[in-house]
Design an enzyme around this catalytic site. Structure first.
Site, PDB file in Angstrom:
ATOM      1  N   LYS A  57      22.610  97.310  71.787  1.00  0.00           N
ATOM      2  CA  LYS A  57      22.774  98.739  72.087  1.00  0.00           C
ATOM      3  C   LYS A  57      21.460  99.306  72.622  1.00  0.00           C
ATOM      4  CE  LYS A  57      26.555  99.184  68.884  1.00  0.00           C
ATOM      5  NZ  LYS A  57      26.997  99.302  67.504  1.00  0.00           N
ATOM      6  N   GLN A 101      25.848 101.949  62.137  1.00  0.00           N
ATOM      7  CA  GLN A 101      26.465 100.643  62.295  1.00  0.00           C
ATOM      8  C   GLN A 101      27.285 100.290  61.053  1.00  0.00           C
ATOM      9  OE1 GLN A 101      26.327  98.826  65.158  1.00  0.00           O
ATOM     10  NE2 GLN A 101      27.659  97.287  64.255  1.00  0.00           N
ATOM     11  N   ASP A 124      30.977 107.170  68.277  1.00  0.00           N
ATOM     12  CA  ASP A 124      31.976 106.158  67.917  1.00  0.00           C
ATOM     13  C   ASP A 124      33.395 106.741  67.925  1.00  0.00           C
ATOM     14  OD1 ASP A 124      30.886 103.576  67.336  1.00  0.00           O
ATOM     15  OD2 ASP A 124      29.966 104.364  65.511  1.00  0.00           O
TER      16      ASP A 124
HETATM   17  N1  GUN Z   1      30.852  97.677  63.686  1.00  0.00           N
HETATM   18  C1  GUN Z   1      31.684  96.928  64.458  1.00  0.00           C
HETATM   19  N2  GUN Z   1      32.069  97.637  65.543  1.00  0.00           N
HETATM   20  C2  GUN Z   1      31.471  98.848  65.445  1.00  0.00           C
HETATM   21  C3  GUN Z   1      31.481 100.003  66.275  1.00  0.00           C
HETATM   22  O1  GUN Z   1      32.135 100.071  67.325  1.00  0.00           O
HETATM   23  N3  GUN Z   1      30.728 101.044  65.831  1.00  0.00           N
HETATM   24  C4  GUN Z   1      30.026 101.000  64.665  1.00  0.00           C
HETATM   25  N4  GUN Z   1      29.347 102.075  64.312  1.00  0.00           N
HETATM   26  N5  GUN Z   1      29.997  99.941  63.885  1.00  0.00           N
HETATM   27  C5  GUN Z   1      30.718  98.872  64.275  1.00  0.00           C
END
Ligand code: GUN
Length: 289
Positions: A57, A101, A124
């Site tokens: 990211k 996350q 998200d």
């Molecule tokens: N863990 C696995 N996929 C995601 C996601 O798309 N966003 C977040 N915040 N955590 C994740």
């Protein structure tokens, strides 16, 4: 046409094109407003897979000209401490997107943490307000993995309207919002899960089959209608260290019209959509500022 003339949908290429477009749009936005979009990523604990995602990211932010902040906290971090950090980021006008996350070391904290994020900064699209808007079809911030899958389908020339779509998996992150976005595109949607009866027969009905179960090679050739489009969301680490999707790719691919590989299919799209959402969030907050 031979049975093996299927299209492998190249998520890396589609993701790169999307990030290039976002980078241009970020540059134009900065030029017009003087504001640099900023994404804050919060990582609790030291799960190695989460660390890889967070690093990716950060790299994507650099590529797109988005400022990124990382808050790496120890696994023992108390919920209240996490909520206080989110409050601080909510109140900081230079931060436009907040991503915590998942999973958290204490999954029981997730609901409160997600609810604490300002809906406008919730890149998200996990906050209940944004989930509600997704149900209504009025969301500006779309959940990244399902939105990435729609972008892949569009890039592959697959129309959703009128198609029988089967989503296997009902998670809040993928299965449920995926079903809503396919419905928004006028698909006829079935959600299957671990208690579904006659799963293979239901999957065989699918023109578009989305596998998001988290079990390696769960979708076998007998579960796929010839000529279907198969989207594999699974990221399973095998004992030999290799990544494997939820679809038995070698056996399934020759039956399909198009299929996503793992790795290099859905995965790269999630981050590309996160970049888009961060720009969208920055625009929304700047218009109001
Ligand atoms: N863990 C696995 N996929 C995601 C996601 O798309 N966003 C977040 N915040 N955590 C994740």
């Amino acid at each position: 046409m031979s049975a093996s003339a299927y299209q492998i949908i190249d998520g890396k290429a589609v993701s790169l094109a999307s990030k290039e477009q976002t980078a241009k749009a970020v540059a134009a936005f900065r030029q017009a407003t003087g504001v640099q979009p900023c994404l804050a990523v919060v990582l609790v604990g030291d799960d190695p897979a989460s660390r890889v995602y967070v690093n990716n990211k950060k790299k994507a932010c650099e590529f797109c000209g988005i400022r990124s902040l990382e808050y790496a906290l120890p696994a023992e971090t108390e919920k209240d401490e996490l909520l206080a950090l989110i409050e601080k980021l909510n109140a900081d006008p230079s931060v436009h997107g907040i991503l915590v996350q998942l999973p958290l070391p204490r999954p029981g904290d997730e609901e409160a943490v997600i609810a604490a994020i300002s809906p406008q900064k919730d890149v998200d699209a996990f906050h209940p307000v944004n989930v509600g808007k997704i149900m209504q079809g009025t969301a500006e911030l779309l959940p990244c993995t399902p939105a990435g899958i729609l972008a892949l389908l569009a890039a592959a020339g697959v129309t959703v309207a009128g198609k029988d779509c089967v989503v296997v998996g009902r998670s809040n992150i993928v299965g449920k919002p995926m079903a809503m976005l396919l419905l928004r595109e006028h698909g006829t949607v079935t959600i299957c899960h671990s208690k579904t009866q006659n799963l293979a027969a239901k999957c065989r009905e699918a023109d578009i089959l989305v596998a998001a179960v988290g079990k390696p090679k769960f979708i076998t050739a007998d579960m796929v209608k010839p000529g279907a489009v198969v989207i594999d969301v699974g990221v399973n680490r095998l004992e030999n260290g290799k990544l494997c999707g939820d679809v038995d790719f070698d056996a399934v691919a020759p039956r399909t019209a198009a299929i996503t590989p793992v790795p290099g299919g859905v995965g790269p799209m999630t981050i590309a959509m996160l970049m888009q959402n961060t720009l969208t969030a920055a625009k929304t907050q700047t218009q109001q500022g």
